[in-house]
Design an enzyme around this catalytic site. Sequence first.
Site, PDB file in Angstrom:
ATOM      1  N   SER A  15       0.822  -1.211   0.000  1.00 15.55           N
ATOM      2  CA  SER A  15       0.000   0.000   0.000  1.00 15.55           C
ATOM      3  C   SER A  15       0.851   1.253   0.000  1.00 15.55           C
ATOM      4  CB  SER A  15      -0.904  -0.013   1.221  1.00 15.55           C
ATOM      5  OG  SER A  15      -0.112   0.046   2.391  1.00 15.55           O
ATOM      6  N   LYS A  16       2.170   1.083   0.081  1.00 14.96           N
ATOM      7  CA  LYS A  16       2.982   2.285   0.250  1.00 14.96           C
ATOM      8  C   LYS A  16       3.741   2.688  -1.006  1.00 14.96           C
ATOM      9  CE  LYS A  16       3.133   2.307   5.195  1.00 14.96           C
ATOM     10  NZ  LYS A  16       3.915   2.392   6.421  1.00 14.96           N
ATOM     11  N   ASN A  17       3.039   2.882  -2.085  1.00 10.78           N
ATOM     12  CA  ASN A  17       3.692   3.607  -3.165  1.00 10.78           C
ATOM     13  C   ASN A  17       2.757   4.684  -3.682  1.00 10.78           C
ATOM     14  OD1 ASN A  17       2.359   2.926  -5.660  1.00 10.78           O
ATOM     15  ND2 ASN A  17       3.281   0.903  -5.556  1.00 10.78           N
TER      16      ASN A  17
END
Lengths: 489, 344
Positions: free
Chosen positions: B112-114
């Site tokens: 979820s972290k881009n």
Amino acid sequence: MEKTIATKTQEEQWMVQNQVFRIYDLVFRLPPQAQSVNFEIRRDDHIKYLTKCLKHLEPSFAVLDAKYCLSLLFSLYRHYGVMKNVGYQFEALYVKPFCLLILSRPWLCYWIIHSIALLGDCVDDKLENGAIDFLRRCQDPNGGYGGGPGQLPHLATTYAAVNSLITLGGHRSLSSINRKKLHTFLLRMKDTSGGFRMHDGGEVDVRACYTAISVASVLNILDDSLVQNVGDYILSCQTYEGGIAGEPGSEAHGGYTFCGLAAMVLINEVNRLDLPALINWVVFRQGVECGFQGRTNKLVDGCYSFWQGGVAVIVQRLHATVNEQLGLPNTFNYDCRTDSDHDSTNSDGEQCSEGTSSPVNDINEPMQEGKADASPSVGLNSYGYNFIKRPIGMRPIFHSMALQQYILLCTQEEAGFRDKPGKRRDLYHTCYVLSGLSISQHSSVKGADSPPLPKDIMGPYSNLLEPVQPLHNIILDKYFEAYEFFARS
Amino acid sequence: MDEEVEEERARIIPISERPEWADVQPVPQDDGPNPVVPIAYTDEFSETMDYFRALYLADERSPRALTLTKEAIFLNSGNYTVWQFRRLILEALNVDLQEELDFIEQITKENSKNYQIWHHRRWVAEKLGADVASKELKFTKEIFSQDAKHYHAWSHRQWVLQSLGGWQDELAYCDELLEDDIFNNSAWNQRYFVVTRSPLLGGLEAAVRDSEVAYAVKAILAKPENESPWRYLRGLYKNDIKSLVMDPRVASVCLDVLMEKKDFVHALNMVLDLLCHRYQPSNELKNAIDAVSPASDSSGLDLAERVCSTLQLVDPIRANYWEWRRSTIPAQDISVSMEKQCAV
């Protein structure tokens, strides 16, 4: 009503805190001889690790972070079917709110090349030429650099590519940048809000503003059309806490605070930020673990040694603006009488305060009395240069020795650096921990040309790293070389 | 579900062996003779990207190009070039974007972290409009149940509120998160966002500020070491320091914390700000400060200086900062001159 059990934030904090304290306790209980080894930068091993990564990113599981390991292994296995590529993925996949594009190779180049340069070494000719050629292939025919050959140009990768090329230095490297086309690209990324978009159809945020302004400034192509209203956008991102967020309304964050502050200095609008509030926020980000956290009540992380530490050292050169905002007369906050060892013209107190630019000069024009500077420095593109040439008017506002202690004892591995104990090294952290160490070591000097004193370096003096131009995070000498190169062309 | 299985199977057959791709000439990556940071791509990865490059260069906005971008994204969800091309195709083909949201959800579960997935999601949600507001709020809520400080998810949520609406329950949601973890600064930040920007509230001018001051004070008294409510309290008077100084609850909460004689660094930080802005301290507050100050050097100094020197001792990591603050205390401290007048 009130909960007596610890919240998630507290639990995580205590766990990290205890781990860090255990390390300090262990080291400080060692006899002096054994102790000192722990404070030494393992320079050769770091250089070996970095050079190896530049030549080839090994598919090694050693780089895996345990937390990501299971979930990502699983998903990679599902999608790749094979494991060949996994180690590399993890090197680049260490995701932080401020950072990376997975598989963004100009970033990998920058982290490696900059780290090697900080350690006082450089890459051999073959690798240097390889890097220049490779980055040329990432350059878009219409300007800017993409994450790899043939990819859309992107502001963050453009910043990484330009900083890499400047760090390599020399005519072949510097002249490989198509500045005219790059300017066109930057203009195309300009958003109606005054901010910048990361790429065609991409997101607008403070990181995009910084990377655009940083490359434009260092390449001497910054002009009014690029600057217009970008200060408004950044200003709208300073939060009630004092730090700066990625977008208006978001939470104050170390990476964005660095970006916003540095960009404001480069466009000479830093006086518009509430600096006393920003300073108060940033000093509170250094915690009992001695390192910096990225946001209020978050965990310490080695990479913020640069993002937050960078903010702290940039502020040291903004004393005139800060004093003006505080309604104080513009005096040197340094005790000038102790200053004689570095600068003979400022050997007594009175002359010292005269030597400082007045608040008006500091804000509205570049410093007039550029002392021995040969190059003319007027206009939009000289604010970064004047900034670094300015005498430093304040002592460090953060605890430099504490930060160095955290870096040396908690983030250094056999080779490479990490976020915190329990995490694994990666190139991103190696780069920003080293950058943070460098600015920390040089934070007590009075001007760009003076070396730090041994008392300001934790560990042996041989730990001393090369100084950087903090606004761009480029090795200082390389920055000057580029500044002169692009001033001529 | 069946569709997924079908896709999974399709991915096992190399693209070069699929008949529908026979007309495409793959374009290899131009890495040059001596590339740095070379990557040991898997065959599948290289092949997918070679075909992607071919379609991208030909600007082929077709259903098969759409499928290919999906495969490429599964291989690397951070490739913004693929995402951008996918948006062009989605627009050209007029695809049902609800399905696109489900696709993003699938990708988000893995990483979820881009920036790319969040930017893409914003683009899709903007096209779908107010109808998806509640879906988006629910989606981010699920993320927060795993990671309550997820930066991208908070940005997305704020964008949804501002662009698509759904403010009704937001303050209650902040309450809920803070109830769960009063140290969650992202939730405090969201609370600030709501009270200053929600069209349903009157902004800080109205009664809102009053109740929020009370909320922050309560949180401070519960955990004085928690920096978040202190910053929140200060933030309620952003650009209006006079009102901060005038609000008796501010000095009073500082006094209460000081009287406890522990975890008072944030209280002194606040007191220092008040004093630098001409706050007239009560004798009670002065005594409380004296009580936490080191006995030795307090007498000769004015109150703001005493606060700084105390902080230098009790908060050594910021000793440099407090020393600097001490040097920047406004020269004519009205409180001192007033004090002298009173004495006469």
